[in-house]
Scaffold this active site. Structure first.
Site, short mmCIF file in Angstrom:
data_model
loop_
_atom_site.label_atom_id
_atom_site.label_comp_id
_atom_site.label_asym_id
_atom_site.label_seq_id
_atom_site.Cartn_x
_atom_site.Cartn_y
_atom_site.Cartn_z
N ASN A 171 2.32 7.87 2.75
CA ASN A 171 1.33 7.11 3.49
C ASN A 171 0.18 8.06 3.81
O ASN A 171 0.27 8.87 4.72
CB ASN A 171 1.99 6.57 4.79
CG ASN A 171 1.04 5.69 5.57
OD1 ASN A 171 -0.12 5.53 5.22
ND2 ASN A 171 1.54 5.11 6.65
N ARG A 182 1.77 3.68 0.14
CA ARG A 182 1.23 2.57 0.93
C ARG A 182 -0.29 2.54 0.74
O ARG A 182 -0.97 3.55 0.92
CB ARG A 182 1.54 2.80 2.41
CG ARG A 182 0.89 1.75 3.27
CD ARG A 182 0.75 2.20 4.70
NE ARG A 182 0.08 1.19 5.46
CZ ARG A 182 -0.71 1.44 6.50
NH1 ARG A 182 -0.93 2.68 6.88
NH2 ARG A 182 -1.27 0.45 7.14
N HIS A 216 -0.59 -5.19 7.59
CA HIS A 216 0.84 -5.03 7.95
C HIS A 216 1.74 -5.87 7.02
O HIS A 216 2.84 -6.24 7.39
CB HIS A 216 1.13 -5.49 9.40
CG HIS A 216 0.47 -4.69 10.47
ND1 HIS A 216 -0.08 -5.28 11.58
CD2 HIS A 216 0.32 -3.36 10.61
CE1 HIS A 216 -0.59 -4.33 12.38
NE2 HIS A 216 -0.35 -3.17 11.81
N ARG A 218 -8.11 -2.01 20.27
CA ARG A 218 -8.97 -2.95 19.52
C ARG A 218 -9.09 -4.28 20.25
O ARG A 218 -8.10 -4.77 20.82
CB ARG A 218 -8.38 -3.19 18.13
CG ARG A 218 -8.65 -2.06 17.16
CD ARG A 218 -7.95 -2.29 15.85
NE ARG A 218 -6.90 -1.31 15.62
CZ ARG A 218 -5.98 -1.40 14.68
NH1 ARG A 218 -5.95 -2.44 13.86
NH2 ARG A 218 -5.06 -0.47 14.56
N GLU A 227 8.70 0.15 7.52
CA GLU A 227 7.72 0.02 6.44
C GLU A 227 8.02 0.97 5.27
O GLU A 227 7.80 0.60 4.12
CB GLU A 227 6.31 0.23 7.00
CG GLU A 227 5.89 -0.98 7.81
CD GLU A 227 4.56 -0.83 8.54
OE1 GLU A 227 4.55 -0.22 9.61
OE2 GLU A 227 3.55 -1.33 8.03
#
Ligand code: AMP
Length: 398
Positions: free
Chosen positions: A7, A90, A180, A241, A385
């Protein structure tokens, strides 16, 4: 079969080496501060560990270090990289070019780089890491790319189009992509198995709630809607956010505070969310829970706004799917935050959902948290993940 999952960010290279025989983690770590100075932190599954300052001018040196910590010294777990069957990467943005996992070629790397316009923070570093990886792994080792957006590519047009001039979609590729995806895919599949649902007749809502949060509606294993959009800024209120706002607020604040577009984006990405709402207490929900418990109204208010927003999206997706069989909580907050789960579920008495308050007292465990007579099953399912990327990589190789 050993799979290396990578990643890559603009200044970091996180990795996990997985043994797919028993899905155990052989080693994991991070080659960090690329382009600044360099730092490696590496752990092995049997508890060995190093922390070291290094020199990583580019992703190539970071990858060389990754190879070194896997194959030599204190954290050695393999004799050579040829023991690794494949590398799964990823990739954040696949847009409409990559709707599924695929093998890496030079053309694929160039295409991922070209999509940087739609994900400037992520796609270019991904391309750098793919090129660096190619330079250090044995020539025959396949590299596979797994896209965060791919799982959402089944969304119907009515879900992914914005109410903008149609040319914004056709010419500029402005549409909802969702993120995601690897987590939503992994958790929704696991929900079907764990809860004994019929995959071909199932309606599942996945609430991936972490520092970044997104919710998705999944019918018969396919995503039909999700909260994140062109970028990961859309949707629910997150750590820092904003999630959804009236777009005209941007102009209003810009004029009042004399900010340019970069300044505004900085406010929306870094100074908003529960961090901003709580008056800067924290973006971490552990701190917010503590502050709220000791009577801080701003912290309690931030949690209220978040939970109310999540409940509205979930309610909207029940309408979109015309029903729901299961609601699942996952990721750091979804798996660990008892208060947030309870507050969200308090909105769903009308659907016949009853929370089992005792069962809800868990963190990071796979568990049903609704009562047996609840009309909809609610569960916590930990996401993974890296394992999901490894599964996708193995599936493609087969
Ligand atoms: P993630 O981005 O998935 O790593 O999730 C990070 C978020 O999960 C942070 O806001 C954490 O505060 C939250 N989180 C992690 N552990 C806990 C916990 N034990 N209680 C409450 N929130 C937690």
């Amino acid at each position: 079969m050993k799979i290396l999952v990578v990643n890559a960010g603009s200044s970091s290279l996180k990795y996990q080496l997985l043994d797919m025989k028993d899905e155990s983690v052989i080693a994991k770590g991070n080659c960090d501060r690329i382009g600044i100075d360099g730092h490696v932190s590496a752990k092995t599954g049997d508890g060995r560990h190093i922390e070291e300052d290094c020199n990583f001018p580019t992703h190539t040196e970071a990858f060389e270090k990754l190879v070194e910590v896997l194959t030599s010294g204190e954290t050695k777990v393999i004799d050579s990289m040829s023991e690794i069957s494949a590398v799964g990467h990823r990739i954040v943005q696949g847009a409409e070019v990559f709707k599924e996992t695929c093998l890496v070629t030079d053309e694929v790397i160039d295409q991922i780089d070209a999509l940087a316009e739609l994900a400037p923070v992520h796609n270019h570093p991904h391309a750098l890491a793919l090129r660096a990886c190619k330079a250090v792994i044995p020539a025959g080792t396949p590299q596979v790319v797994v896209f965060d957006t791919a799982f959402h590519s089944t969304m119907p047009r009515k879900a992914y189009l914005y109410g903008l001039p149609y040319e914004c979609y056709t010419d500029l590729h402005v549409r909802k992509y969702g993120f995601h995806g690897t987590s939503h895919s992994f958790v929704s599949k696991r929900a079907v198995d764990f809860l004994g649902l019929d995959k071909d007749n199932s309606k599942v809502i996945v609430c991936h709630l972490g520092n970044g949060s997104s919710i998705s509606a999944v019918v018969n294993g396919e995503c039909v809607d999700t909260t994140m959009g062109l970028t990961p800024l859309e949707g629910v209120v997150m750590g820092t956010r904003s999630g959804n706002i009236d777009p005209a607020i941007m102009e209003f604040i810009a004029k009042k505070e004399n900010l340019d577009i970069e300044g505004i984006m900085n406010v929306l990405n870094k100074k908003s969310g529960v961090f901003g709402l709580s008056g800067g207490i924290s973006s971490d929900f552990r701190d917010l829970n503590d502050a709220a418990q000791s009577g801080n109204e701003d912290a309690a208010n931030a949690i209220d706004v978040l939970c109310y927003g999540i409940a509205k999206f979930v309610g909207g997706y029940v309408a979109a799917m015309n029903g729901v069989d299961a609601i699942v909580f996952t990721a750091g907050l979804g798996e660990n935050n008892i208060v947030v789960r309870e507050q969200v579920l308090n909105h769903f008495g009308y659907m016949g959902i009853t929370l089992d308050k005792e069962a809800n007292q868990i963190r990071g465990e796979e568990k049903i948290i609704s009562t047996p007579d609840s009309k909809v099953t609610v569960a916590v399912i930990p996401t993974n993940e890296e394992l999901a990327i490894a599964h996708e990589t193995v599936a493609l190789l087969k």
